[in-house]
Design an enzyme around this catalytic site. Structure first.
Site, PDB file in Angstrom:
ATOM      1  N   HIS A 250     -31.489 -19.545  36.210  1.00  0.00           N
ATOM      2  CA  HIS A 250     -30.585 -20.658  35.866  1.00  0.00           C
ATOM      3  C   HIS A 250     -31.386 -21.772  35.189  1.00  0.00           C
ATOM      4  O   HIS A 250     -32.553 -21.992  35.518  1.00  0.00           O
ATOM      5  CB  HIS A 250     -29.919 -21.209  37.135  1.00  0.00           C
ATOM      6  CG  HIS A 250     -29.158 -20.170  37.903  1.00  0.00           C
ATOM      7  ND1 HIS A 250     -29.702 -19.505  38.984  1.00  0.00           N
ATOM      8  CD2 HIS A 250     -27.917 -19.667  37.716  1.00  0.00           C
ATOM      9  CE1 HIS A 250     -28.811 -18.634  39.446  1.00  0.00           C
ATOM     10  NE2 HIS A 250     -27.725 -18.703  38.690  1.00  0.00           N
TER      11      HIS A 250
ATOM     12  N   ASP B 121     -34.606 -14.964  40.688  1.00  0.00           N
ATOM     13  CA  ASP B 121     -33.264 -14.493  40.334  1.00  0.00           C
ATOM     14  C   ASP B 121     -33.169 -13.970  38.893  1.00  0.00           C
ATOM     15  O   ASP B 121     -32.112 -13.473  38.491  1.00  0.00           O
ATOM     16  CB  ASP B 121     -32.185 -15.556  40.604  1.00  0.00           C
ATOM     17  CG  ASP B 121     -32.583 -16.953  40.204  1.00  0.00           C
ATOM     18  OD1 ASP B 121     -33.618 -17.115  39.526  1.00  0.00           O
ATOM     19  OD2 ASP B 121     -31.848 -17.897  40.566  1.00  0.00           O
TER      20      ASP B 121
ATOM     21  N   HIS C 205     -32.089 -27.991  40.174  1.00  0.00           N
ATOM     22  CA  HIS C 205     -30.791 -28.449  39.634  1.00  0.00           C
ATOM     23  C   HIS C 205     -30.500 -29.918  39.946  1.00  0.00           C
ATOM     24  O   HIS C 205     -29.606 -30.514  39.340  1.00  0.00           O
ATOM     25  CB  HIS C 205     -29.637 -27.601  40.199  1.00  0.00           C
ATOM     26  CG  HIS C 205     -29.645 -26.190  39.703  1.00  0.00           C
ATOM     27  ND1 HIS C 205     -29.697 -25.868  38.376  1.00  0.00           N
ATOM     28  CD2 HIS C 205     -29.619 -25.005  40.378  1.00  0.00           C
ATOM     29  CE1 HIS C 205     -29.706 -24.541  38.237  1.00  0.00           C
ATOM     30  NE2 HIS C 205     -29.665 -23.994  39.437  1.00  0.00           N
TER      31      HIS C 205
ATOM     32  N   ASP D 120     -36.751 -19.605  36.551  1.00  0.00           N
ATOM     33  CA  ASP D 120     -35.549 -19.272  37.313  1.00  0.00           C
ATOM     34  C   ASP D 120     -34.480 -18.802  36.317  1.00  0.00           C
ATOM     35  O   ASP D 120     -34.490 -19.216  35.153  1.00  0.00           O
ATOM     36  CB  ASP D 120     -35.060 -20.531  38.044  1.00  0.00           C
ATOM     37  CG  ASP D 120     -33.951 -20.259  39.040  1.00  0.00           C
ATOM     38  OD1 ASP D 120     -34.242 -20.195  40.241  1.00  0.00           O
ATOM     39  OD2 ASP D 120     -32.784 -20.126  38.609  1.00  0.00           O
TER      40      ASP D 120
HETATM   41 ZN   LIG Z   1     -31.517 -19.813  40.063  1.00  0.00          ZN
END
Ligand SMILES: [Zn+2]
Length: 349
Positions: free
Chosen positions: A171, A256, A132, A169
């Protein structure tokens, strides 16, 4: 001539960050146990012992400053010294700056070990995570962008010309996407749950300038499950790799997307993860001398950590994939099919 002259190549390289337990916050999901349970499971399975253990390298300033602004680097160091958090998600302790450098250095060393054929494949248990973090901002539990630094290391010091970063991931890897947005030498592909933090990663985000058409996002609706992963990683991602022809595949691996994860509900199983890595490994074997390395990002359920960590390692090693946790209890939704069909249509797959 013959066997005796052949240099020994490890079947796999691992990086495990020494002392990473000093980066923790009581009650925070991004906790040291995430890495420790994977390491223990791989040891119990006899896989950890066969690997080359990679030591972190010092990232030269010129590489660090290609990836992150001086302001960001100073901010991480200063916040760490003062034990001052960046935001509600992104905490720092006194040791966080040192451990962030250590994670980035381990990611770079691991990428280099695979690139240089010291090991066939690699798995870095990088922590704190990185995908991120943008050029100027640490966010979403991430401090420095480990995989971007590792890719840049191969480009600047090993003459790599074309790399692929595949982000599985749950996200969106907004930081990695942003960093390579205008670059034609790094293909970025992400599967992620949408809508979900950080909100980016739509189909129409495709890069710009030299990087136009080198960014691909597959925003999957909640409850997509293994079937969506199967189509994405079995068909769509290999087609994109065929077109780009990277010299190595680097995977941002967050567990995740697993159905047990408390922060998301994409509902992929450990077996689904293993199959996805197996497909990427197959592509690498056929096209880039088997060069593939996996870098840990997020993932917050410890049983999922064990199951996915094992499945991914087994897939990298060409072993049969096991899944101790099993498939999700809920039926999968089918709404992902429209998204993936749309992607195939606009990307001519
Ligand atoms: Zn994540």
């Amino acid at each position: 001539m013959g066997e005796s002259n052949r240099i020994f190549v490890y079947p796999i390289a691992f990086f495990c960050p020494q002392g990473h337990e000093a980066h923790y916050r009581w009650g925070h999901p991004e906790r040291p146990e995430r890495v420790e349970v994977i390491r223990r499971a791989l040891t119990d399975a006899g896989l950890w012992q066969v690997g080359l253990q990679v030591e972190p390298e010092k990232i030269p300033d010129e590489i660090m400053q290609t990836v992150h602004s001086q302001e960001l680097l100073e901010a991480v160091r200063n916040h760490s010294e003062r034990q001052q958090d960046f935001d509600l998600d992104t905490y720092l302790t006194k040791e966080s700056w040192r451990l962030a450098l250590n994670a980035a250095g381990g990611a770079a060393a691991l990428a280099r070990a695979v690139w240089g054929r010291e090991a066939n494949v690699g798995f870095a248990l990088t922590r704190p995570p990185g995908h991120h973090t943008t050029r100027d901002q640490s966010m979403g539990f991430c401090l420095l962008n480990n995989i971007a630094i590792a890719a840049e290391t191969l480009i600047q010091t090993e003459n790599a010309n074309r790399l692929a970063i595949v982000d599985m991931d749950v996200h969106h890897g907004n930081g990695t996407q942003e960093f390579f947005w205008k670059r034609g030498d790094v293909l970025f592909i992400s599967t992620h749950q949408s809508p979900l933090y950080p909100g980016t990663g739509q189909l129409n985000e495709r890069g710009s300038g030299d990087g136009e058409g080198a960014t691909f996002n597959l925003p999957l609706p909640p409850f997509s499950g293994d079937q969506a992963f199967h189509l994405a990683y079995g068909e769509i991602v290999p087609a994109l790799l065929d077109h780009f022809q990277p010299e190595m595949i680097m995977v941002s691996f967050g567990f995740d997307s697993h159905w047990k994860d408390p922060l998301a509900n994409l509902m992929v199983s450990a077996h689904g993860y293993g199959e996805a890595i197996k497909s990427l490994k197959r592509w690498a074997d056929r096209n880039c001398e088997g060069r593939i390395a996996v870098f840990l990002e997020g993932g917050y359920d410890l049983e999922a950590a064990v199951a996915c960590g094992l499945a991914v390692t087994q897939a990298l090693l060409g072993m049969e994939i096991t899944d101790a946790v099993g498939p999700p209890p809920q039926p999968e939704s089918e709404s992902w099919l429209a998204v993936l069909n749309k992607a195939k249509e606009i990307w001519h797959i």
